[in-house]
Motif scaffolding. Structure first.
Motif, PDB file in Angstrom:
ATOM      1  N   ASP A   1      46.352  35.775  36.479  1.00 50.14           N
ATOM      2  CA  ASP A   1      47.024  36.916  37.099  1.00 50.14           C
ATOM      3  C   ASP A   1      46.082  38.114  37.210  1.00 50.14           C
ATOM      4  OD1 ASP A   1      49.337  35.428  37.346  1.00 50.14           O
ATOM      5  OD2 ASP A   1      50.126  36.072  35.407  1.00 50.14           O
ATOM      6  N   VAL A   2      45.174  38.255  36.228  1.00 46.25           N
ATOM      7  CA  VAL A   2      44.144  39.293  36.344  1.00 46.25           C
ATOM      8  C   VAL A   2      43.298  39.015  37.590  1.00 46.25           C
ATOM      9  CG1 VAL A   2      42.121  40.358  35.266  1.00 46.25           C
ATOM     10  CG2 VAL A   2      44.080  39.681  33.845  1.00 46.25           C
ATOM     11  N   ARG A   3      42.929  37.744  37.779  1.00 48.88           N
ATOM     12  CA  ARG A   3      42.144  37.360  38.954  1.00 48.88           C
ATOM     13  C   ARG A   3      42.893  37.727  40.242  1.00 48.88           C
ATOM     14  NH1 ARG A   3      38.158  33.622  39.856  1.00 48.88           N
ATOM     15  NH2 ARG A   3      38.403  32.717  37.774  1.00 48.88           N
ATOM     16  N   THR A   4      44.189  37.448  40.269  1.00 50.42           N
ATOM     17  CA  THR A   4      44.997  37.775  41.446  1.00 50.42           C
ATOM     18  C   THR A   4      44.944  39.261  41.755  1.00 50.42           C
ATOM     19  OG1 THR A   4      46.509  35.924  41.107  1.00 50.42           O
ATOM     20  CG2 THR A   4      47.359  37.784  42.378  1.00 50.42           C
ATOM     21  N   MET A   5      44.976  40.084  40.714  1.00 51.74           N
ATOM     22  CA  MET A   5      45.055  41.529  40.921  1.00 51.74           C
ATOM     23  C   MET A   5      43.708  42.185  41.206  1.00 51.74           C
ATOM     24  SD  MET A   5      48.167  42.303  41.021  1.00 51.74           S
ATOM     25  CE  MET A   5      47.658  43.977  41.387  1.00 51.74           C
TER      26      MET A   5
ATOM     27  N   ASN B   1      36.673  36.513  48.042  1.00 56.32           N
ATOM     28  CA  ASN B   1      35.512  35.629  48.012  1.00 56.32           C
ATOM     29  C   ASN B   1      34.968  35.603  46.580  1.00 56.32           C
ATOM     30  OD1 ASN B   1      33.065  34.338  48.169  1.00 56.32           O
ATOM     31  ND2 ASN B   1      32.283  35.552  49.878  1.00 56.32           N
ATOM     32  N   PRO B   2      35.077  34.481  45.859  1.00 57.16           N
ATOM     33  CA  PRO B   2      34.664  34.441  44.457  1.00 57.16           C
ATOM     34  C   PRO B   2      33.175  34.667  44.231  1.00 57.16           C
ATOM     35  CG  PRO B   2      35.204  32.243  45.251  1.00 57.16           C
ATOM     36  CD  PRO B   2      35.636  33.199  46.308  1.00 57.16           C
ATOM     37  N   THR B   3      32.351  34.554  45.308  1.00 53.41           N
ATOM     38  CA  THR B   3      30.919  34.813  45.148  1.00 53.41           C
ATOM     39  C   THR B   3      30.571  36.281  45.401  1.00 53.41           C
ATOM     40  OG1 THR B   3      30.410  34.288  47.460  1.00 53.41           O
ATOM     41  CG2 THR B   3      30.413  32.455  45.886  1.00 53.41           C
ATOM     42  N   SER B   4      31.577  37.065  45.760  1.00 49.23           N
ATOM     43  CA  SER B   4      31.353  38.476  46.050  1.00 49.23           C
ATOM     44  C   SER B   4      31.034  39.248  44.763  1.00 49.23           C
ATOM     45  CB  SER B   4      32.603  39.063  46.711  1.00 49.23           C
ATOM     46  OG  SER B   4      32.446  40.444  46.923  1.00 49.23           O
ATOM     47  N   SER B   5      30.212  40.270  44.900  1.00 43.67           N
ATOM     48  CA  SER B   5      29.816  41.073  43.737  1.00 43.67           C
ATOM     49  C   SER B   5      30.522  42.424  43.733  1.00 43.67           C
ATOM     50  CB  SER B   5      28.294  41.251  43.720  1.00 43.67           C
ATOM     51  OG  SER B   5      27.661  40.003  43.597  1.00 43.67           O
ATOM     52  N   VAL B   6      31.826  42.393  43.938  1.00 41.75           N
ATOM     53  CA  VAL B   6      32.608  43.629  43.958  1.00 41.75           C
ATOM     54  C   VAL B   6      33.808  43.504  43.021  1.00 41.75           C
ATOM     55  CG1 VAL B   6      31.929  44.225  46.309  1.00 41.75           C
ATOM     56  CG2 VAL B   6      33.964  42.823  45.934  1.00 41.75           C
ATOM     57  N   CYS B   7      34.448  44.587  42.815  1.00 39.39           N
ATOM     58  CA  CYS B   7      35.683  44.766  42.054  1.00 39.39           C
ATOM     59  C   CYS B   7      35.682  44.078  40.686  1.00 39.39           C
ATOM     60  CB  CYS B   7      36.919  44.419  42.874  1.00 39.39           C
ATOM     61  SG  CYS B   7      38.380  45.280  42.214  1.00 39.39           S
TER      62      CYS B   7
ATOM     63  N   ALA C   1      30.337  34.879  40.248  1.00 41.61           N
ATOM     64  CA  ALA C   1      31.146  34.325  39.158  1.00 41.61           C
ATOM     65  C   ALA C   1      30.867  34.994  37.817  1.00 41.61           C
ATOM     66  CB  ALA C   1      30.905  32.821  39.053  1.00 41.61           C
ATOM     67  N   GLU C   2      29.701  35.633  37.675  1.00 45.62           N
ATOM     68  CA  GLU C   2      29.396  36.330  36.424  1.00 45.62           C
ATOM     69  C   GLU C   2      30.415  37.442  36.155  1.00 45.62           C
ATOM     70  OE1 GLU C   2      24.525  36.009  36.209  1.00 45.62           O
ATOM     71  OE2 GLU C   2      25.452  37.750  37.178  1.00 45.62           O
TER      72      GLU C   2
ATOM     73  N   VAL D   1      34.963  39.398  32.725  1.00 43.21           N
ATOM     74  CA  VAL D   1      36.343  39.855  32.517  1.00 43.21           C
ATOM     75  C   VAL D   1      37.149  38.822  31.729  1.00 43.21           C
ATOM     76  CG1 VAL D   1      38.475  40.550  33.684  1.00 43.21           C
ATOM     77  CG2 VAL D   1      36.266  41.337  34.543  1.00 43.21           C
ATOM     78  N   GLU D   2      36.895  37.549  31.971  1.00 44.74           N
ATOM     79  CA  GLU D   2      37.583  36.523  31.179  1.00 44.74           C
ATOM     80  C   GLU D   2      37.265  36.698  29.698  1.00 44.74           C
ATOM     81  OE1 GLU D   2      38.344  31.718  30.996  1.00 44.74           O
ATOM     82  OE2 GLU D   2      36.558  32.461  31.999  1.00 44.74           O
TER      83      GLU D   2
END
Length: 200
Positions: free
Chosen positions: A24-28, A33-39, A57-58, A63-64
């Motif tokens: 749910d954190v990922r959703t918010m 794009n999971p390879t993006s380096s933002v947010c 992914a880093e 955050v995980e």
């Protein structure tokens, strides 16, 4: 994932962002794009140099790892089982805000900061930001915060661009029992930012 809600209304409940809720954190806050380096809500959580270094992914992995710590990185709002909101909350001493010159310290108390409030598109205008803020304050108090502060824009009722609205507005913080503590030299979306505070 059973746990007591930090804040509730007739429609919404707020819970800590535990590891079990990482999806749910990922959703918010995760980019489309999971390879993006933002947010991932990292720009005010980590130093600018680390924020630039964490790529793709880093950022998710970072955050995980935060969700696995005893103190969670924020709170999540739910409409039933659907996640609809996020608020970042942490001790200011652990954030870049600790060294900010544009958003000064009010005093020497170990203030906690709520610096990002996000509501999912399609759910705005339903009071979710209000219950998120209540939940964030409740979580900070649980973790021992003597005072909680935010740095919203003082927009005086004018419309704030949605891309910059995550900082919140003075009116939202006032509705949650916060009071103006200090004006700052910082701006967002062309509006001055203020320090709003609420005692624990």
């Amino acid at each position: 994932m059973a746990t007591t809600a930090l804040a509730t209304t007739d429609d919404f409940r707020v819970f800590p962002a535990t590891h079990a809720r990482f999806g749910d954190v990922r959703t918010m806050v995760g980019p489309k794009n999971p390879t993006s380096s933002v947010c991932w809500c990292l720009s005010h959580r980590v130093p600018a140099s680390l924020n630039r270094e964490l790529a793709g992914a880093e950022r998710a992995d970072f955050v995980e790892a935060l969700t696995r710590k005893r103190t969670k990185p924020g709170v999540l709002a739910y409409d039933g089982d659907e996640v609809v909101g996020w608020a970042a909350v942490a001790s200011r001493a652990e954030l870049p805000f600790a060294r900010s010159t544009k958003i000064p310290h009010v005093d020497d108390q170990d203030a906690w900061s709520v610096w990002c409030i996000r509501v999912r598109p399609g759910h705005r205008g339903r009071g979710i930001s209000h219950v998120l803020l209540e939940g964030a304050v409740a979580y900070a108090v649980q973790r021992g915060a003597p005072v909680v502060e935010g740095y919203p824009v003082d927009n005086r009722g004018e419309k704030v661009d949605l891309t910059m609205a995550y900082v919140g507005t003075r009116a939202v913080f006032e509705a949650a029992g916060f009071a103006l503590a200090m004006r700052t030299e910082a701006t967002s979306a062309g509006f001055p930012r203020v320090i709003m505070r609420r005692d624990a």
